[in-house]
Design a protein around this motif. Structure first.
Motif, PDB file in Angstrom:
ATOM      1  N   THR A  40       0.822  -1.226   0.000  1.00  0.00           N
ATOM      2  CA  THR A  40       0.000   0.000   0.000  1.00  0.00           C
ATOM      3  C   THR A  40       0.851   1.269   0.000  1.00  0.00           C
ATOM      4  OG1 THR A  40      -0.184   0.036   2.415  1.00  0.00           O
ATOM      5  CG2 THR A  40      -1.909  -1.156   1.193  1.00  0.00           C
ATOM      6  N   GLY A  41       2.105   1.162   0.435  1.00  0.00           N
ATOM      7  CA  GLY A  41       2.991   2.325   0.375  1.00  0.00           C
ATOM      8  C   GLY A  41       3.130   2.809  -1.068  1.00  0.00           C
ATOM      9  N   TYR A  44       0.541   5.375  -1.978  1.00  0.00           N
ATOM     10  CA  TYR A  44       0.856   6.745  -1.521  1.00  0.00           C
ATOM     11  C   TYR A  44       1.950   7.353  -2.390  1.00  0.00           C
ATOM     12  CZ  TYR A  44      -2.290   5.924   2.275  1.00  0.00           C
ATOM     13  OH  TYR A  44      -3.440   5.659   2.977  1.00  0.00           O
ATOM     14  N   ARG A  45       2.893   6.514  -2.808  1.00  0.00           N
ATOM     15  CA  ARG A  45       3.963   7.003  -3.675  1.00  0.00           C
ATOM     16  C   ARG A  45       3.393   7.423  -5.037  1.00  0.00           C
ATOM     17  NH1 ARG A  45       9.312   5.368  -2.346  1.00  0.00           N
ATOM     18  NH2 ARG A  45       9.376   4.511  -0.235  1.00  0.00           N
ATOM     19  N   SER A 101       5.430  10.801   2.022  1.00  0.00           N
ATOM     20  CA  SER A 101       5.094  10.967   3.436  1.00  0.00           C
ATOM     21  C   SER A 101       4.336  12.277   3.655  1.00  0.00           C
ATOM     22  CB  SER A 101       6.319  10.812   4.342  1.00  0.00           C
ATOM     23  OG  SER A 101       7.109  11.954   4.344  1.00  0.00           O
ATOM     24  N   ALA A 104       0.719  11.458   2.553  1.00  0.00           N
ATOM     25  CA  ALA A 104       0.100  10.490   3.464  1.00  0.00           C
ATOM     26  C   ALA A 104      -0.492  11.138   4.721  1.00  0.00           C
ATOM     27  CB  ALA A 104       1.111   9.414   3.853  1.00  0.00           C
ATOM     28  N   ARG A 110      -5.966   9.957   2.048  1.00  0.00           N
ATOM     29  CA  ARG A 110      -5.992   8.636   2.694  1.00  0.00           C
ATOM     30  C   ARG A 110      -7.315   7.929   2.437  1.00  0.00           C
ATOM     31  NH1 ARG A 110      -1.497   7.774   5.599  1.00  0.00           N
ATOM     32  NH2 ARG A 110      -2.349   5.716   6.054  1.00  0.00           N
ATOM     33  N   GLY A 132       1.743  -2.166   5.000  1.00  0.00           N
ATOM     34  CA  GLY A 132       1.593  -0.715   5.054  1.00  0.00           C
ATOM     35  C   GLY A 132       1.841  -0.176   6.452  1.00  0.00           C
ATOM     36  N   ARG A 133       1.064   0.839   6.832  1.00  0.00           N
ATOM     37  CA  ARG A 133       1.212   1.452   8.154  1.00  0.00           C
ATOM     38  C   ARG A 133      -0.098   1.374   8.947  1.00  0.00           C
ATOM     39  NH1 ARG A 133       5.080   1.967   5.432  1.00  0.00           N
ATOM     40  NH2 ARG A 133       6.835   3.424   5.567  1.00  0.00           N
ATOM     41  N   ASP A 134      -1.246   1.320   8.208  1.00  0.00           N
ATOM     42  CA  ASP A 134      -2.567   1.388   8.846  1.00  0.00           C
ATOM     43  C   ASP A 134      -3.435   0.210   8.433  1.00  0.00           C
ATOM     44  OD1 ASP A 134      -2.831   2.000   6.181  1.00  0.00           O
ATOM     45  OD2 ASP A 134      -4.317   3.583   6.481  1.00  0.00           O
ATOM     46  N   ARG A 180      10.808  10.317   8.308  1.00  0.00           N
ATOM     47  CA  ARG A 180       9.584   9.673   7.830  1.00  0.00           C
ATOM     48  C   ARG A 180       8.889   8.909   8.958  1.00  0.00           C
ATOM     49  NH1 ARG A 180      11.247   5.967   3.576  1.00  0.00           N
ATOM     50  NH2 ARG A 180       9.063   5.621   3.245  1.00  0.00           N
ATOM     51  N   ASP A 184       5.112   9.627  10.013  1.00  0.00           N
ATOM     52  CA  ASP A 184       4.130   8.535   9.940  1.00  0.00           C
ATOM     53  C   ASP A 184       3.494   8.255  11.302  1.00  0.00           C
ATOM     54  OD1 ASP A 184       4.674   8.193   7.252  1.00  0.00           O
ATOM     55  OD2 ASP A 184       6.075   6.540   7.551  1.00  0.00           O
ATOM     56  N   ARG A 187       1.336  11.807  12.729  1.00  0.00           N
ATOM     57  CA  ARG A 187       0.280  12.502  11.983  1.00  0.00           C
ATOM     58  C   ARG A 187      -1.073  12.206  12.640  1.00  0.00           C
ATOM     59  NH1 ARG A 187       1.391   8.295   7.404  1.00  0.00           N
ATOM     60  NH2 ARG A 187       0.051   6.613   8.117  1.00  0.00           N
TER      61      ARG A 187
HETATM   62  O1   DC Z   1       6.195   1.813   2.773  1.00  0.00           O
HETATM   63  P1   DC Z   1       6.619   3.001   1.926  1.00  0.00           P
HETATM   64  O2   DC Z   1       7.936   3.592   2.343  1.00  0.00           O
HETATM   65  O3   DC Z   1       6.610   2.678   0.465  1.00  0.00           O
HETATM   66  O4   DC Z   1       5.494   4.117   2.164  1.00  0.00           O
HETATM   67  C1   DC Z   1       5.523   5.369   1.516  1.00  0.00           C
HETATM   68  C2   DC Z   1       4.880   6.402   2.419  1.00  0.00           C
HETATM   69  O5   DC Z   1       3.481   6.163   2.541  1.00  0.00           O
HETATM   70  C3   DC Z   1       5.440   6.438   3.841  1.00  0.00           C
HETATM   71  O6   DC Z   1       5.728   7.775   4.206  1.00  0.00           O
HETATM   72  C4   DC Z   1       4.332   5.926   4.707  1.00  0.00           C
HETATM   73  C5   DC Z   1       3.087   6.100   3.900  1.00  0.00           C
HETATM   74  N1   DC Z   1       2.137   4.992   4.068  1.00  0.00           N
HETATM   75  C6   DC Z   1       1.016   5.205   4.825  1.00  0.00           C
HETATM   76  O7   DC Z   1       0.853   6.282   5.396  1.00  0.00           O
HETATM   77  N2   DC Z   1       0.090   4.224   4.950  1.00  0.00           N
HETATM   78  C7   DC Z   1       0.265   3.037   4.346  1.00  0.00           C
HETATM   79  N3   DC Z   1      -0.667   2.086   4.487  1.00  0.00           N
HETATM   80  C8   DC Z   1       1.419   2.798   3.582  1.00  0.00           C
HETATM   81  C9   DC Z   1       2.364   3.800   3.474  1.00  0.00           C
END
Ligand code: DC
Length: 226
Positions: A40-41, A44-45, A101, A104, A110, A132-134, A180, A184, A187
């Motif tokens: 999922t990153g 966002y990229r 970032s 994001a 989002r 991912g992150r979330d 970053r 992350d 936020r």
């Molecule tokens: O995992 P990555 O480095 O490719 O993620 C790119 C950016 O996107 C990083 O700053 C975190 C954000 N991100 C996010 O907020 N939620 C996600 N599910 C995946 C990535």
């Protein structure tokens, strides 16, 4: 345990900071279990790349949402597509990494990303390894297996340096990672955090095989408990 394609797995959620080993782990699990893998990153990229290309301001949420809303972001065979264009290489550049970032933190962006990611998994029968992150907190809060990966910051910087071909300054890589991480985790919109039902795995001293073995054991336990 069957390792063939099985549409009833549900989602295996892999969250954690940059360079904690998510992609290596997620790809191995997907292969082992015959499941789709979603990074999922990369969404966002790709959204950040669209905003950069449009010359829009990252501080203007409405403007960024206007740019991102009509875009079609997807992943096929491990390549990221923006309106059908393969942008996999371009989204890994330092410029897009920093921009991702920033994009994001925008709740409006989002919301669009979460919708696209859920649809992507739905189109693949509802089962996938998603990193991912979330993922465990927002995108798939009912995932039967949730993992939060960590690794010491020195080890994460070492891994990121090894990935980057053009030998940038180690201190710059370390700074970029910690900036970053901070963005992350702090936020307001869906900050990165470990959910109470996520199992934390520290990969600092683990080989990819060992990390995958631990998660496969969790998958087996979750299946047995059904
Ligand atoms: O995992 P990555 O480095 O490719 O993620 C790119 C950016 O996107 C990083 O700053 C975190 C954000 N991100 C996010 O907020 N939620 C996600 N599910 C995946 C990535």
């Amino acid at each position: 345990m069957s390792t063939g394609a099985d549409r009833s797995w549900g989602v295996i959620a892999i969250d954690g900071p940059a360079a904690s080993g998510k992609t290596t782990l997620a790809r191995r699990l997907a292969e082992e279990l015959g499941l789709a893998w979603l990074d999922t990153g990369a969404f966002y990229r790709a959204a950040a790349l669209a905003v950069l290309r449009a010359g829009a301001d990252f501080g203007d949420e409405e403007g960024a949402v206007e740019v991102v809303r009509p875009r079609v972001i997807s992943q096929e065979g491990g390549r990221t597509l923006l309106d059908g264009e393969d942008v996999e290489t371009e989204i890994r550049t330092p410029r897009v990494t920093e921009a991702a970032s920033l994009v994001a933190v925008l709740p409006g962006v989002r919301r669009i990303m979460v919708r696209m990611q859920r649809r992507w998994v739905e189109e693949r029968g509802g089962s996938a390894v998603v990193e991912g992150r979330d993922i465990g907190s927002v995108v798939f809060p009912d995932a039967p297996v949730k993992v939060f990966l960590t690794a010491d910051s020195d080890e994460r910087a070492r891994r990121r340096l090894a990935e980057l071909g053009d030998a940038p300054e180690a201190s710059a890589v370390r700074e970029s990672l910690s900036r970053r991480d901070r963005t992350d985790a702090t936020r307001t919109a869906s900050p990165m955090r470990r959910m109470p039902d996520a199992v934390e795995i520290n990969t600092t001293t683990l080989s990819p095989d060992e990390a995958a073995g631990r998660v496969l054991a969790l998958v087996r336990a979750a299946r047995a408990a059904e």
